[in-house]
Design an enzyme around this catalytic site. Structure first.
Site, mmCIF file in Angstrom:
data_model
loop_
_atom_site.group_PDB
_atom_site.id
_atom_site.type_symbol
_atom_site.label_atom_id
_atom_site.label_comp_id
_atom_site.label_asym_id
_atom_site.label_seq_id
_atom_site.Cartn_x
_atom_site.Cartn_y
_atom_site.Cartn_z
ATOM 1 N N SER A 178 0.733 -1.290 -0.170
ATOM 2 C CA SER A 178 -0.049 -0.021 0.052
ATOM 3 C C SER A 178 0.722 1.210 0.062
ATOM 4 O O SER A 178 0.476 2.318 -0.556
ATOM 5 C CB SER A 178 -1.144 0.121 1.287
ATOM 6 O OG SER A 178 -0.218 0.013 2.267
ATOM 7 N N HIS A 206 -4.771 -3.543 -3.390
ATOM 8 C CA HIS A 206 -4.271 -2.295 -4.335
ATOM 9 C C HIS A 206 -4.110 -2.934 -5.519
ATOM 10 O O HIS A 206 -4.076 -2.231 -6.547
ATOM 11 C CB HIS A 206 -3.003 -1.784 -3.878
ATOM 12 C CG HIS A 206 -3.195 -0.850 -2.439
ATOM 13 N ND1 HIS A 206 -3.901 0.454 -2.497
ATOM 14 C CD2 HIS A 206 -3.321 -1.034 -1.344
ATOM 15 C CE1 HIS A 206 -3.880 0.886 -1.289
ATOM 16 N NE2 HIS A 206 -3.644 0.040 -0.569
ATOM 17 N N LYS A 238 -11.789 0.665 -2.753
ATOM 18 C CA LYS A 238 -10.689 1.156 -3.496
ATOM 19 C C LYS A 238 -11.214 1.317 -4.887
ATOM 20 O O LYS A 238 -12.115 1.879 -5.422
ATOM 21 C CB LYS A 238 -9.247 0.544 -3.380
ATOM 22 C CG LYS A 238 -8.806 1.148 -1.859
ATOM 23 C CD LYS A 238 -7.544 0.091 -1.266
ATOM 24 C CE LYS A 238 -7.300 0.846 0.127
ATOM 25 N NZ LYS A 238 -6.754 -0.245 0.902
HETATM 26 C C1 LIG Z 1 -6.956 -0.172 2.462
HETATM 27 C C2 LIG Z 1 -6.333 -1.467 2.858
HETATM 28 C C3 LIG Z 1 -7.236 -2.388 3.931
HETATM 29 C C4 LIG Z 1 -8.343 -1.843 4.592
HETATM 30 O O1 LIG Z 1 -9.556 -2.006 3.570
HETATM 31 P P1 LIG Z 1 -10.822 -1.046 4.011
HETATM 32 O O2 LIG Z 1 -11.621 -1.686 3.387
HETATM 33 O O3 LIG Z 1 -10.410 0.308 3.817
HETATM 34 O O4 LIG Z 1 -10.920 -1.172 5.517
HETATM 35 C C5 LIG Z 1 -6.527 -3.399 4.207
HETATM 36 N N1 LIG Z 1 -5.406 -4.008 3.560
HETATM 37 C C6 LIG Z 1 -4.576 -3.172 2.537
HETATM 38 C C7 LIG Z 1 -3.479 -3.734 2.011
HETATM 39 C C8 LIG Z 1 -5.263 -2.031 2.205
HETATM 40 O O5 LIG Z 1 -4.455 -1.248 1.425
#
Ligand SMILES: *Cc1c(COP(=O)(O)O)cnc(C)c1O
Length: 381
Positions: A178, A206, A238
């Site tokens: 991330s 991602h 995302k």
């Molecule tokens: C954003 C993210 C999460 C969290 O996901 P949400 O749905 O925003 O709680 C978990 N793992 C990774 C690698 C992330 O980038």
């Protein structure tokens, strides 16, 4: 207050976080009445503002209302959840899928459900905070390996299997990382899982919507979707432009999770509208044009950024490594003055001495937007 214990020792100014009461308008972000091009969102395909998603959510709210009222196992379930679980599993090439409230909830509950005291979790040092906390909650022993170092991991697994032949072993890693934008070698991790009798969990929050010709992410690129030793976690917050998350795996594993995951059992079901929007997003992703546009934008950025010191990333996450908090804050300020929003990312989100400006590209950006970013970066000091 009569007692004077200091619960929250003051952070140095360069470490304080601030909420900005910003508002998004498509690819733009509005702060204090000023509009900037947003190069910091994880809305990689620009779908959060797509009219089809809004229309699907509105239609769902008109039909069902908003809240789900209870956990899915009590009375909060809905046919839309089941339909989307089937669609997502089929698209990703897995047998089964379980929707979760968020990626954070998925990761906090997942390791507890599959491993406990007496077991071992092998974790990449740069894993997302949700995986770090999930590993802690599992009560298993956590062994961290240097970022992407599969040789070091193999040594740890070898020793561990010799000493504890019957213990449960789980390897856990981000897919696309991330804060760095680089990628785990999923095929190699799965080979290690096979050799050392471990389960592999990949969180490709991602990579989904961004990597591979069809945007199915790193597991598809590695050609290992549906493997019985593999669980994939992803978020709908995302590339899907909605909210919620999912876990993919073989039917037996997913049924086990449905029975045991505390963060699934003891949490209110998502609003159906969030999943209706995610369904609309999946239809858009499957048409292919958004993934192609994003990948074209990433290529255009990388071509124009050849003189800059970037990190080794082929994903839409393109961090500019600056080192000190002050340097990262200074560059973020410089970009802001040039009409670009991309905040400084500092410890503890990233390791000490690696403060950076994390840029993210989106299918919603035009070439002109990206050129404006490249020009601003070129003119930095
Ligand atoms: C954003 C993210 C999460 C969290 O996901 P949400 O749905 O925003 O709680 C978990 N793992 C990774 C690698 C992330 O980038």
């Amino acid at each position: 207050m009569t007692h004077s214990r200091n619960w929250f020792p003051t952070l140095p100014p360069s470490r304080q976080r601030r909420l900005l009461a910003s508002q998004r308008q498509g690819k733009m972000i509005v702060l204090d009445g000023q509009s900037y091009i947003n190069f910091s969102s994880n809305d990689y395909l620009g779908l959060s503002a797509h009219p089809q998603l809004s229309a699907a959510a509105v239609a769902s709210i008109q039909a069902h209302g908003f809240g789900s009222g209870a956990s899915r196992l009590v009375s909060g379930d809905d046919a839309v959840f089941h339909a989307f679980e089937h669609q997502l599993a089929a698209w990703k090439g897995f047998e089964s899928c379980l929707l979760m409230g968020s990626g954070m909830l998925a990761n906090i509950g997942l390791l507890q459900a599959v491993v406990g005291r007496g077991g071992f979790v092998f974790a990449d040092k740069l894993n997302h905070a949700s995986l770090v906390d999930g590993a802690r909650l599992s009560m298993a022993k956590v062994l961290r390996f240097a970022h992407l170092d599969t040789l070091a991991l193999e040594k740890m697994l070898q020793t561990n299997q010799q000493n504890y032949p019957d213990a449960k072993r789980v390897i856990v890693s981000d897919g696309v990382f991330s804060m760095d934008g680089d990628a785990a070698d999923v095929a190699q991790l799965l080979r290690l899982a096979d050799t050392y009798d471990a389960l592999l969990i990949i969180d490709d929050a991602h990579g989904t919507g961004t990597m591979g010709n069809t945007g199915k992410g790193l597991i598809d690129v590695a050609g290992v979707a549906g493997h019985t030793r593999l669980l994939e976690v992803g978020t709908l917050g995302k590339s899907f432009g909605s909210y919620g998350a999912y876990i993919l795996g073989c039917a037996e594993m997913v049924e086990g999770l449905r029975q045991r995951m505390r963060t699934f059992i003891y949490s209110t079901a998502l609003p159906v509208a969030a999943i209706a929007a995610a369904q609309a997003a999946l239809a858009e992703i499957q048409q292919g044009q958004w993934v192609a546009k994003l990948q074209d934008n990433v290529a255009f950025f990388l071509k124009g950024a050849q003189g800059l010191t970037l990190m080794p990333s082929l994903s839409p996450i393109q961090p500019v490594l600056l080192g000190s908090d002050e340097a990262a804050l200074d560059m973020a300020q410089h970009l802001r003055a040039a009409g670009i929003f991309a905040p400084a990312i500092r410890p503890p989100t990233v390791p000490e001495g690696t403060s950076r400006v994390r840029l993210t590209l989106s299918a919603a950006h035009t070439r002109h937007d990206i050129q404006q970013l490249l020009d601003a970066l070129a003119h930095y000091r």
